[in-house]
Design a protein around this motif. Structure first.
Motif, PDB file in Angstrom:
ATOM      1  N   LYS A  81     -34.181  10.794   1.453  1.00 57.48           N
ATOM      2  CA  LYS A  81     -32.602   9.800   2.515  1.00 57.48           C
ATOM      3  C   LYS A  81     -32.588  11.171   3.693  1.00 57.48           C
ATOM      4  O   LYS A  81     -32.293  12.095   3.586  1.00 57.48           O
ATOM      5  CB  LYS A  81     -32.219   9.377   2.052  1.00 57.48           C
ATOM      6  CG  LYS A  81     -32.564   8.017   1.195  1.00 57.48           C
ATOM      7  CD  LYS A  81     -31.661   6.948   0.917  1.00 57.48           C
ATOM      8  CE  LYS A  81     -31.894   6.165  -0.223  1.00 57.48           C
ATOM      9  NZ  LYS A  81     -31.133   5.576  -1.140  1.00 57.48           N
ATOM     10  N   LYS A 135     -30.506  22.898   1.868  1.00 58.88           N
ATOM     11  CA  LYS A 135     -30.441  22.028   2.281  1.00 58.88           C
ATOM     12  C   LYS A 135     -29.293  21.618   1.238  1.00 58.88           C
ATOM     13  O   LYS A 135     -28.348  21.102   1.609  1.00 58.88           O
ATOM     14  CB  LYS A 135     -31.151  20.768   2.038  1.00 58.88           C
ATOM     15  CG  LYS A 135     -31.441  20.539   0.286  1.00 58.88           C
ATOM     16  CD  LYS A 135     -30.625  19.604  -0.335  1.00 58.88           C
ATOM     17  CE  LYS A 135     -31.841  19.498  -1.749  1.00 58.88           C
ATOM     18  NZ  LYS A 135     -30.887  19.312  -3.151  1.00 58.88           N
ATOM     19  N   ASP A 136     -28.588  22.191   0.363  1.00 62.89           N
ATOM     20  CA  ASP A 136     -27.512  22.927  -0.459  1.00 62.89           C
ATOM     21  C   ASP A 136     -26.368  23.331   0.604  1.00 62.89           C
ATOM     22  O   ASP A 136     -25.091  22.579   0.334  1.00 62.89           O
ATOM     23  CB  ASP A 136     -27.630  23.229  -1.427  1.00 62.89           C
ATOM     24  CG  ASP A 136     -28.153  22.526  -2.889  1.00 62.89           C
ATOM     25  OD1 ASP A 136     -28.290  20.570  -2.549  1.00 62.89           O
ATOM     26  OD2 ASP A 136     -28.116  23.116  -4.154  1.00 62.89           O
ATOM     27  N   ARG A 139     -25.724  20.645   3.329  1.00 58.30           N
ATOM     28  CA  ARG A 139     -24.689  19.644   2.814  1.00 58.30           C
ATOM     29  C   ARG A 139     -23.547  19.972   2.975  1.00 58.30           C
ATOM     30  O   ARG A 139     -22.489  19.228   2.987  1.00 58.30           O
ATOM     31  CB  ARG A 139     -24.832  19.048   1.788  1.00 58.30           C
ATOM     32  CG  ARG A 139     -24.211  17.638   0.803  1.00 58.30           C
ATOM     33  CD  ARG A 139     -25.119  17.509  -0.373  1.00 58.30           C
ATOM     34  NE  ARG A 139     -24.002  18.341  -1.010  1.00 58.30           N
ATOM     35  CZ  ARG A 139     -25.001  18.940  -2.187  1.00 58.30           C
ATOM     36  NH1 ARG A 139     -26.397  18.894  -1.694  1.00 58.30           N
ATOM     37  NH2 ARG A 139     -24.538  19.855  -2.732  1.00 58.30           N
ATOM     38  N   LYS A 149     -19.307  12.726   3.377  1.00 60.06           N
ATOM     39  CA  LYS A 149     -17.903  12.791   1.897  1.00 60.06           C
ATOM     40  C   LYS A 149     -19.187  12.988   1.459  1.00 60.06           C
ATOM     41  O   LYS A 149     -20.318  13.497   1.570  1.00 60.06           O
ATOM     42  CB  LYS A 149     -18.533  10.848   2.660  1.00 60.06           C
ATOM     43  CG  LYS A 149     -16.528  10.472   2.857  1.00 60.06           C
ATOM     44  CD  LYS A 149     -16.965   9.371   2.376  1.00 60.06           C
ATOM     45  CE  LYS A 149     -17.240   8.959   2.487  1.00 60.06           C
ATOM     46  NZ  LYS A 149     -16.642   7.173   2.178  1.00 60.06           N
ATOM     47  N   GLY A 150     -17.971  14.081   0.708  1.00 59.63           N
ATOM     48  CA  GLY A 150     -18.910  14.591  -0.319  1.00 59.63           C
ATOM     49  C   GLY A 150     -18.472  13.675  -1.735  1.00 59.63           C
ATOM     50  O   GLY A 150     -17.723  12.348  -1.259  1.00 59.63           O
ATOM     51  N   LEU A 151     -19.993  13.749  -3.019  1.00 58.87           N
ATOM     52  CA  LEU A 151     -19.724  12.856  -4.126  1.00 58.87           C
ATOM     53  C   LEU A 151     -17.993  12.297  -4.185  1.00 58.87           C
ATOM     54  O   LEU A 151     -17.764  11.602  -5.446  1.00 58.87           O
ATOM     55  CB  LEU A 151     -20.773  13.572  -5.024  1.00 58.87           C
ATOM     56  CG  LEU A 151     -20.795  12.581  -5.692  1.00 58.87           C
ATOM     57  CD1 LEU A 151     -21.703  11.351  -4.916  1.00 58.87           C
ATOM     58  CD2 LEU A 151     -22.113  12.838  -6.915  1.00 58.87           C
ATOM     59  N   ASN A 152     -17.313  13.716  -4.064  1.00 59.91           N
ATOM     60  CA  ASN A 152     -15.956  13.698  -5.640  1.00 59.91           C
ATOM     61  C   ASN A 152     -14.711  13.572  -4.445  1.00 59.91           C
ATOM     62  O   ASN A 152     -13.748  13.796  -4.512  1.00 59.91           O
ATOM     63  CB  ASN A 152     -15.529  15.198  -6.172  1.00 59.91           C
ATOM     64  CG  ASN A 152     -16.195  16.185  -5.047  1.00 59.91           C
ATOM     65  OD1 ASN A 152     -16.436  16.065  -4.311  1.00 59.91           O
ATOM     66  ND2 ASN A 152     -14.988  17.632  -5.295  1.00 59.91           N
ATOM     67  N   SER A 153     -14.926  13.008  -2.756  1.00 60.54           N
ATOM     68  CA  SER A 153     -14.154  12.907  -2.087  1.00 60.54           C
ATOM     69  C   SER A 153     -13.659  11.594  -2.655  1.00 60.54           C
ATOM     70  O   SER A 153     -13.924  10.763  -2.941  1.00 60.54           O
ATOM     71  CB  SER A 153     -14.304  12.640  -0.176  1.00 60.54           C
ATOM     72  OG  SER A 153     -15.903  13.026  -0.073  1.00 60.54           O
ATOM     73  N   GLY A 154     -12.068  11.716  -2.657  1.00 67.24           N
ATOM     74  CA  GLY A 154     -10.555  10.737  -3.232  1.00 67.24           C
ATOM     75  C   GLY A 154     -10.476  11.140  -4.230  1.00 67.24           C
ATOM     76  O   GLY A 154      -9.616   9.620  -4.810  1.00 67.24           O
ATOM     77  N   PHE A 155     -11.594  11.765  -4.871  1.00 73.78           N
ATOM     78  CA  PHE A 155     -11.125  11.260  -6.447  1.00 73.78           C
ATOM     79  C   PHE A 155      -9.993  12.689  -6.659  1.00 73.78           C
ATOM     80  O   PHE A 155     -10.421  13.772  -5.786  1.00 73.78           O
ATOM     81  CB  PHE A 155     -12.428  11.637  -7.201  1.00 73.78           C
ATOM     82  CG  PHE A 155     -13.286  10.624  -7.416  1.00 73.78           C
ATOM     83  CD1 PHE A 155     -12.711   9.372  -7.599  1.00 73.78           C
ATOM     84  CD2 PHE A 155     -14.254  10.511  -7.270  1.00 73.78           C
ATOM     85  CE1 PHE A 155     -13.412   8.446  -8.296  1.00 73.78           C
ATOM     86  CE2 PHE A 155     -14.887   9.590  -7.584  1.00 73.78           C
ATOM     87  CZ  PHE A 155     -14.899   8.194  -7.171  1.00 73.78           C
TER      88      PHE A 155
END
Lengths: 155, 315
Positions: A81, A135-136, A139, A149-155
């Motif tokens: 994706k 890509k890493d 990203r 947004k990162g996977l851990n955004s907000g945590f």
């Protein structure tokens, strides 16, 4: 009145210049196998009136495709994706990408010069090249810039 | 003037900093039941005349291919800022804890550490999100073909929240570990993007939990008891309506002694800005029931982020 006209003209030129600095050749992108960890290997086919395209153009198309189009390859059963979520993201962060696609993009990919193949179709050339996209790192840098947004955004 | 501006800025930024930290769910990768079954790693247990098949994780962690896959997934998730609980280390830690607890004695009376049967039951490898991984190797003549599957389950709502599976291209020469590494690298990004959608929903609509209310036997309490002309079930239902995000919840089962609420959306933070979880949420209901007109004592037996349980009648 004179001042207003000058301001208007400067603004108009800025807008035209801003549009002009970010252009991408028509291209198609597809997967070219599993890359090393942290990278994608893609095949980019660029359509151009010139047969000698700079490697940077392929990298620009590859990075653009990885970010906004995603890619697949039925033969290799590969499907990814878009990294930036969707093509909408390009409009939402237009200011960022205007600058990004002027020079920064080149840090995230490398075209394999030996992979280049040129085919003439009527008055145009279709030029294929294999590009490795980091890509890493791409990203991570987009996350740091607040574009995705990162996977851990907000945590 | 400068000072006032600075103070106002700090006052504005403080709640933002407070609200920046929701509780991070714990995630663990385990082998799927299908993989365990196909690799002969199931234990059979007799249960009321039926034979139950339970995955033998202790043996599974000795499989080199599986540990290679789990290590790779753990590494990729850590790179995304989501370090995972390691299954083999968790299991070792549980065993050590059990051994230490059995050996710990009081220096004065010689008493052992007190623990309930429930404590023992909860001493198992658990996480808020379980990632199940599995694969099958097919042979087509000289070619090898790997079918790989990866799915994430919310351990409390039992919902599948992310999935990426498929068959990799056939290969003549690649070894199984190489095929597995390719599959992990190829499937991880799609999987993580689905996980991202789940987290985005969490932040937009609150955390989804399930709530179970029970009654201690012999306390004479029933959910059909009436207070101020309304049944206890309806009063609790009203409390749920008032305290859920956008009033989203579903009373899926209501009997005299049991109420089950599913798809309960709780806010991520309480009124003091602290991260909310199932325990804190149901504690508010416990306090509500403790006061008049109910005056009901209850025990909060919640364990984990997403499954709340309150037993009415006693502590």
């Amino acid at each position: 009145m004179k001042k207003t006209l000058v301001s208007f003209f400067v603004m108009l030129m800025c807008a035209v210049y801003a549009q002009a600095q970010y252009s991408i050749l028509p291209y198609e992108i597809k997967g070219a196998g599993t890359g090393a960890q942290g990278s994608y290997v893609v095949e980019v086919t660029v359509t151009s009136k010139k047969s000698n395209i700079n490697d940077d153009e392929f990298v620009k198309c590859a990075v653009h495709g990885v970010l906004f189009k995603g890619f697949f390859n039925d033969d290799l059963r590969q499907s990814q994706k878009p990294l930036a979520g969707s093509a909408m993201s390009e409009e939402q962060h237009a200011d960022f990408f205007q600058t990004f696609f002027v020079s920064s993009y080149s840090n995230y990919g490398q075209a394999l010069s030996t992979s280049r193949r040129v085919t003439k179709v009527k008055k145009e050339y279709k030029i294929k090249a294999t590009v490795t996209v980091n890509k890493d790192q791409l990203r991570k840098d987009l996350e740091a810039a607040g574009v995705i947004k990162g996977l851990n955004s907000g945590f | 003037m400068k000072k006032i501006f600075f103070i106002l800025t700090m006052v504005a930024l403080f709640p933002m900093a407070m609200l920046g930290q929701a509780k991070k769910p714990t995630i663990m990768v385990i082998p799927s039941d299908v993989w365990c079954s196909e690799n002969g790693l199931m234990i059979t247990a007799e249960n009321l005349g039926n034979t139950d098949y339970i995955p033998d994780y202790e043996q599974a962690v000795l499989n080199a291919d599986l540990m290679g896959v789990i290590t790779k997934i753990n590494g990729l998730m850590a790179e995304r800022g989501m370090p995972l609980k390691d299954m083999s280390q968790t299991m070792k830690s549980i065993k050590e804890d059990q051994a230490l607890r059995d050996q710990t004695l009081s220096s004065t009376s010689g008493a052992t550490v007190a623990y309930t049967t429930k404590d023992v039951l909860l001493d198992r490898a658990k996480a808020d999100i379980i990632i199940e991984v599995g694969w099958q190797l097919h042979k087509k003549g000289p070619q090898k073909e790997l079918t790989y599957s990866l799915r994430a389950l919310d351990a409390y709502t039992n919902k599948q929240i992310a999935e990426n599976s498929g068959t990799m291209p056939p290969s003549y020469s690649a070894t199984v570990p190489v095929l597995l590494e390719e599959a992990v690298l190829e499937k991880m990004d799609g999987f993580v993007s689905q996980l991202q959608v789940f987290f985005d929903d969490l932040f937009a609509n609150g955390r989804e939990i399930s709530v179970r209310l029970l009654v201690f036997d012999g306390t004479g309490i029933s959910f059909e008891d009436e207070f101020d002309g309304e049944e206890l079930t309806d009063m609790i239902d009203n409390w749920m309506y008032e305290n859920t995000v956008s009033h989203r919840y579903n009373l899926s089962m209501a009997t005299e002694y049991r109420l089950d609420f599913e798809q309960v959306r709780i806010p991520l933070y309480d009124e003091r800005g602290r991260a909310m979880d199932a325990r804190r949420f149901i504690n508010n209901l416990r306090k509500y029931l403790r006061d008049a007109p109910f005056n009901i004592t209850s025990k909060n037996t919640t364990s984990g982020l997403g499954k709340a349980e309150l037993i009415l009648g006693e502590k």
